[in-house]
Design a protein around this motif. Sequence first.
Motif, PDB file in Angstrom:
ATOM      1  N   MET A   1       0.839  -1.185   0.000  1.00  0.00           N
ATOM      2  CA  MET A   1       0.000   0.000   0.000  1.00  0.00           C
ATOM      3  C   MET A   1       0.875   1.235   0.000  1.00  0.00           C
ATOM      4  SD  MET A   1      -3.227  -0.929   2.415  1.00  0.00           S
ATOM      5  CE  MET A   1      -3.925   0.637   2.082  1.00  0.00           C
ATOM      6  N   GLN A   2       0.381   2.245  -0.626  1.00  0.00           N
ATOM      7  CA  GLN A   2       1.116   3.496  -0.720  1.00  0.00           C
ATOM      8  C   GLN A   2       0.845   4.367   0.504  1.00  0.00           C
ATOM      9  OE1 GLN A   2       3.227   4.298  -3.134  1.00  0.00           O
ATOM     10  NE2 GLN A   2       2.915   2.321  -4.084  1.00  0.00           N
ATOM     11  N   ARG A   3       1.811   5.222   0.794  1.00  0.00           N
ATOM     12  CA  ARG A   3       1.595   6.200   1.848  1.00  0.00           C
ATOM     13  C   ARG A   3       0.546   7.193   1.363  1.00  0.00           C
ATOM     14  NH1 ARG A   3       7.897   7.408   3.143  1.00  0.00           N
ATOM     15  NH2 ARG A   3       8.310   5.399   4.095  1.00  0.00           N
ATOM     16  N   SER A   4      -0.377   7.496   2.227  1.00  0.00           N
ATOM     17  CA  SER A   4      -1.405   8.450   1.837  1.00  0.00           C
ATOM     18  C   SER A   4      -1.831   9.255   3.051  1.00  0.00           C
ATOM     19  CB  SER A   4      -2.617   7.735   1.238  1.00  0.00           C
ATOM     20  OG  SER A   4      -3.294   6.999   2.218  1.00  0.00           O
ATOM     21  N   GLY A   5      -2.457  10.377   2.757  1.00  0.00           N
ATOM     22  CA  GLY A   5      -2.944  11.229   3.825  1.00  0.00           C
ATOM     23  C   GLY A   5      -4.062  10.587   4.618  1.00  0.00           C
ATOM     24  N   LEU A   6      -4.875   9.776   3.951  1.00  0.00           N
ATOM     25  CA  LEU A   6      -5.979   9.120   4.644  1.00  0.00           C
ATOM     26  C   LEU A   6      -5.468   8.143   5.698  1.00  0.00           C
ATOM     27  CD1 LEU A   6      -9.014   8.787   4.892  1.00  0.00           C
ATOM     28  CD2 LEU A   6      -8.899   7.043   3.124  1.00  0.00           C
ATOM     29  N   TRP A  66       1.614   6.424   8.450  1.00  0.00           N
ATOM     30  CA  TRP A  66       2.464   6.843   7.346  1.00  0.00           C
ATOM     31  C   TRP A  66       3.443   5.740   6.944  1.00  0.00           C
ATOM     32  CZ3 TRP A  66       2.359  10.447   3.819  1.00  0.00           C
ATOM     33  CH2 TRP A  66       3.504  10.725   3.088  1.00  0.00           C
ATOM     34  N   TYR A  67       4.137   5.156   7.922  1.00  0.00           N
ATOM     35  CA  TYR A  67       5.149   4.152   7.611  1.00  0.00           C
ATOM     36  C   TYR A  67       4.576   2.746   7.520  1.00  0.00           C
ATOM     37  CZ  TYR A  67       8.726   7.648   8.208  1.00  0.00           C
ATOM     38  OH  TYR A  67       9.493   8.762   8.063  1.00  0.00           O
ATOM     39  N   GLY A  68       3.649   2.417   8.398  1.00  0.00           N
ATOM     40  CA  GLY A  68       3.032   1.094   8.373  1.00  0.00           C
ATOM     41  C   GLY A  68       3.946   0.005   8.878  1.00  0.00           C
ATOM     42  N   GLY A  69       3.376  -1.147   9.083  1.00  0.00           N
ATOM     43  CA  GLY A  69       4.142  -2.307   9.508  1.00  0.00           C
ATOM     44  C   GLY A  69       3.891  -2.668  10.957  1.00  0.00           C
ATOM     45  N   VAL A  70       3.908  -3.967  11.204  1.00  0.00           N
ATOM     46  CA  VAL A  70       3.622  -4.487  12.538  1.00  0.00           C
ATOM     47  C   VAL A  70       4.726  -4.115  13.521  1.00  0.00           C
ATOM     48  CG1 VAL A  70       3.227  -6.600  13.850  1.00  0.00           C
ATOM     49  CG2 VAL A  70       2.246  -6.359  11.581  1.00  0.00           C
ATOM     50  N   ARG A  71       5.966  -4.262  13.113  1.00  0.00           N
ATOM     51  CA  ARG A  71       7.084  -3.953  14.023  1.00  0.00           C
ATOM     52  C   ARG A  71       7.130  -2.471  14.368  1.00  0.00           C
ATOM     53  NH1 ARG A  71      11.335  -7.431  10.690  1.00  0.00           N
ATOM     54  NH2 ARG A  71      10.601  -9.491  11.324  1.00  0.00           N
ATOM     55  N   VAL A  72       6.902  -1.634  13.373  1.00  0.00           N
ATOM     56  CA  VAL A  72       6.890  -0.192  13.612  1.00  0.00           C
ATOM     57  C   VAL A  72       5.771   0.170  14.578  1.00  0.00           C
ATOM     58  CG1 VAL A  72       6.511   2.057  12.512  1.00  0.00           C
ATOM     59  CG2 VAL A  72       7.947   0.363  11.401  1.00  0.00           C
ATOM     60  N   GLY A  73       4.590  -0.389  14.364  1.00  0.00           N
ATOM     61  CA  GLY A  73       3.458  -0.097  15.232  1.00  0.00           C
ATOM     62  C   GLY A  73       3.681  -0.540  16.660  1.00  0.00           C
ATOM     63  N   GLY A  74       4.166  -1.756  16.831  1.00  0.00           N
ATOM     64  CA  GLY A  74       4.416  -2.255  18.179  1.00  0.00           C
ATOM     65  C   GLY A  74       5.486  -1.464  18.901  1.00  0.00           C
ATOM     66  N   ALA A  75       6.521  -1.083  18.175  1.00  0.00           N
ATOM     67  CA  ALA A  75       7.611  -0.330  18.802  1.00  0.00           C
ATOM     68  C   ALA A  75       7.166   1.074  19.189  1.00  0.00           C
ATOM     69  CB  ALA A  75       8.800  -0.260  17.850  1.00  0.00           C
ATOM     70  N   GLY A 115      -0.343  -1.294  19.209  1.00  0.00           N
ATOM     71  CA  GLY A 115       0.531  -0.952  18.099  1.00  0.00           C
ATOM     72  C   GLY A 115       0.658  -2.076  17.090  1.00  0.00           C
ATOM     73  N   LEU A 116       0.704  -3.316  17.589  1.00  0.00           N
ATOM     74  CA  LEU A 116       0.735  -4.456  16.672  1.00  0.00           C
ATOM     75  C   LEU A 116      -0.531  -4.516  15.828  1.00  0.00           C
ATOM     76  CD1 LEU A 116       2.220  -7.222  18.997  1.00  0.00           C
ATOM     77  CD2 LEU A 116       3.388  -6.020  17.153  1.00  0.00           C
ATOM     78  N   ILE A 117      -1.664  -4.268  16.456  1.00  0.00           N
ATOM     79  CA  ILE A 117      -2.939  -4.287  15.728  1.00  0.00           C
ATOM     80  C   ILE A 117      -2.997  -3.147  14.717  1.00  0.00           C
ATOM     81  CG2 ILE A 117      -5.429  -3.994  15.983  1.00  0.00           C
ATOM     82  CD1 ILE A 117      -5.129  -5.424  18.715  1.00  0.00           C
ATOM     83  N   LEU A 118      -2.602  -1.943  15.138  1.00  0.00           N
ATOM     84  CA  LEU A 118      -2.641  -0.802  14.223  1.00  0.00           C
ATOM     85  C   LEU A 118      -1.629  -0.966  13.095  1.00  0.00           C
ATOM     86  CD1 LEU A 118      -4.156   1.848  13.870  1.00  0.00           C
ATOM     87  CD2 LEU A 118      -2.359   2.964  15.179  1.00  0.00           C
ATOM     88  N   LYS A 124       3.118  -2.325   5.375  1.00  0.00           N
ATOM     89  CA  LYS A 124       4.098  -1.673   4.502  1.00  0.00           C
ATOM     90  C   LYS A 124       3.931  -2.130   3.063  1.00  0.00           C
ATOM     91  CE  LYS A 124       7.899  -0.778   7.588  1.00  0.00           C
ATOM     92  NZ  LYS A 124       9.304  -0.980   7.867  1.00  0.00           N
ATOM     93  N   SER A 125       3.669  -3.417   2.918  1.00  0.00           N
ATOM     94  CA  SER A 125       3.500  -3.976   1.580  1.00  0.00           C
ATOM     95  C   SER A 125       2.389  -5.019   1.634  1.00  0.00           C
ATOM     96  CB  SER A 125       4.799  -4.620   1.090  1.00  0.00           C
ATOM     97  OG  SER A 125       5.104  -5.730   1.887  1.00  0.00           O
ATOM     98  N   LEU A 126       2.082  -5.579   0.502  1.00  0.00           N
ATOM     99  CA  LEU A 126       1.031  -6.587   0.445  1.00  0.00           C
ATOM    100  C   LEU A 126       1.417  -7.841   1.201  1.00  0.00           C
ATOM    101  CD1 LEU A 126      -1.739  -6.801  -0.727  1.00  0.00           C
ATOM    102  CD2 LEU A 126      -0.777  -7.793  -2.786  1.00  0.00           C
ATOM    103  N   ASN A 127       2.709  -8.112   1.355  1.00  0.00           N
ATOM    104  CA  ASN A 127       3.168  -9.288   2.080  1.00  0.00           C
ATOM    105  C   ASN A 127       2.873  -9.208   3.571  1.00  0.00           C
ATOM    106  OD1 ASN A 127       4.138 -10.410  -0.252  1.00  0.00           O
ATOM    107  ND2 ASN A 127       6.197  -9.556   0.026  1.00  0.00           N
ATOM    108  N   ASP A 128       2.691  -7.999   4.111  1.00  0.00           N
ATOM    109  CA  ASP A 128       2.388  -7.857   5.527  1.00  0.00           C
ATOM    110  C   ASP A 128       1.003  -8.397   5.873  1.00  0.00           C
ATOM    111  OD1 ASP A 128       4.798  -6.813   6.126  1.00  0.00           O
ATOM    112  OD2 ASP A 128       4.131  -4.745   6.303  1.00  0.00           O
TER     113      ASP A 128
END
Length: 131
Positions: A1-6, A66-75, A115-118, A124-128
């Motif tokens: 997914m792309q970064r977007s304002g939404l 903005w950045y996305g990802g499970v690790r980023v969210g949890g951290a 954070g993990l849920i969010l 970050k990508s479709l693989n996530d």
Amino acid sequence: MQRSGLRTIIGFFFGGFAGLSLTTAIIPLVMSNFFNLYSIDLLLSVRGFGIPLAIAWAVGGAVIGWYGGVRVGGAILGGLGLLSGIILGIFALGGDAAMVVASGLAGLLYGGVGGLILGKAFPKSLNDYTT
């Protein structure tokens, strides 16, 4: 997914509501269960910290959006939860060492799982989606 304002706006609101929930519901509930205190007294002692911590969590939620990802969210939300719990334990709940530790751990657990849920909601990508 792309970064977007939404994604950023949605993350902002979810993060802010999670921070407000931690401050006004989770920390008083945990402290009343562990330390046999009245939850209404705890709620009154943390009420001044609700909006500032909700704003900090909202910014964290926007970064996750903005950045996305499970690790980023949890951290990000885990760190914010730990910091928020320590702040509430020291300044709002009296600074007793046991209360600071319990408040910090409750914030870390709540923020880390949230954070993990969010982060899973904003991959970050479709693989996530599959991991």
